[in-house]
Design a protein around this motif. Structure first.
Motif, mmCIF file in Angstrom:
data_model
loop_
_atom_site.group_PDB
_atom_site.id
_atom_site.type_symbol
_atom_site.label_atom_id
_atom_site.label_comp_id
_atom_site.label_asym_id
_atom_site.label_seq_id
_atom_site.Cartn_x
_atom_site.Cartn_y
_atom_site.Cartn_z
ATOM 1 N N GLU A 190 0.831 -1.203 0.000
ATOM 2 C CA GLU A 190 0.000 0.000 0.000
ATOM 3 C C GLU A 190 0.871 1.261 0.000
ATOM 4 N N THR A 191 1.965 1.191 0.729
ATOM 5 C CA THR A 191 2.902 2.316 0.803
ATOM 6 C C THR A 191 4.331 1.800 0.674
ATOM 7 N N HIS A 229 2.259 6.609 -1.283
ATOM 8 C CA HIS A 229 1.141 5.693 -1.494
ATOM 9 C C HIS A 229 1.226 5.154 -2.916
ATOM 10 N N THR A 258 -0.552 4.138 -5.899
ATOM 11 C CA THR A 258 -1.916 4.394 -6.366
ATOM 12 C C THR A 258 -2.215 3.866 -7.764
ATOM 13 N N PRO A 293 -3.421 -3.774 -3.161
ATOM 14 C CA PRO A 293 -3.886 -3.087 -1.952
ATOM 15 C C PRO A 293 -4.999 -2.078 -2.239
ATOM 16 N N ASN A 294 -5.654 -1.626 -1.186
ATOM 17 C CA ASN A 294 -6.734 -0.646 -1.296
ATOM 18 C C ASN A 294 -6.261 0.744 -1.686
ATOM 19 N N SER A 295 -4.964 0.951 -1.799
ATOM 20 C CA SER A 295 -4.458 2.255 -2.224
ATOM 21 C C SER A 295 -4.501 2.422 -3.741
ATOM 22 N N SER A 334 -11.167 0.206 -4.183
ATOM 23 C CA SER A 334 -10.520 1.500 -4.402
ATOM 24 C C SER A 334 -10.271 1.783 -5.883
#
Length: 150
Positions: free
Chosen positions: A64-65, A74, A76, A95-97, A120
């Motif tokens: 995610e990060t 992040h 994205t 990931p949710n990012s 996301s």
């Protein structure tokens, strides 16, 4: 055995340097290669991979990060052609990012069988999963507002 002339050698070297510099990136962590999208927003795109990222089971976990030069970014975006032709890729944890999966991100990952797209994600570009012949099902979250062809 055919020998190269000095001129041929320099032309080959120039082509190699040109092609390898076409993939601009900022840093690599654990075999995943990133480019910074925005310093202000602290966002990066996953643009490529190294074999170490796959592990022995062909499974990639996208974080995610990531931290680079003491700055947390992040993740994205899964960038254009990020995993194109990765024949040993079998599963991906997204990931949710992640907000966007760009064009041909997983194109021709013929052994990819498992991927879960988180809520996301709002955009899946053209041919993102084309020629992923082992991928048996793919759930598209309701938040996806844009899907490219194929």
């Amino acid at each position: 055995m055919k020998t190269m002339t000095l001129k041929t050698w320099f032309v080959s070297l120039a082509m190699l340097l040109c092609c390898t510099s076409a993939l601009a990136y900022d840093f690599e962590i654990n075999g995943l290669v990133y480019t910074i999208i925005s310093e202000e927003e602290k966002t990066v795109s996953l643009v490529s991979w190294q074999p170490i990222a796959l592990g022995s089971n062909g499974h990639v976990k996208i974080p995610e990060t990531v931290v680079y030069k003491d700055v947390e970014y992040h993740v994205t975006t899964i960038g254009k052609e990020a995993f194109i032709g990765c024949l040993d890729l079998k599963a991906v944890d997204i990931p949710n990012s992640i907000r966007k999966i760009e064009e041909s991100a997983f194109y021709a990952c013929s052994k990819l069988y498992e991927i879960v797209i988180p809520n996301s994600v709002t955009s899946i570009e053209a041919e993102a999963f084309r020629n992923c012949s082992e991928l048996r099902s793919l759930e598209i979250p309701q938040n996806v507002t844009s899907i490219g062809k194929r």
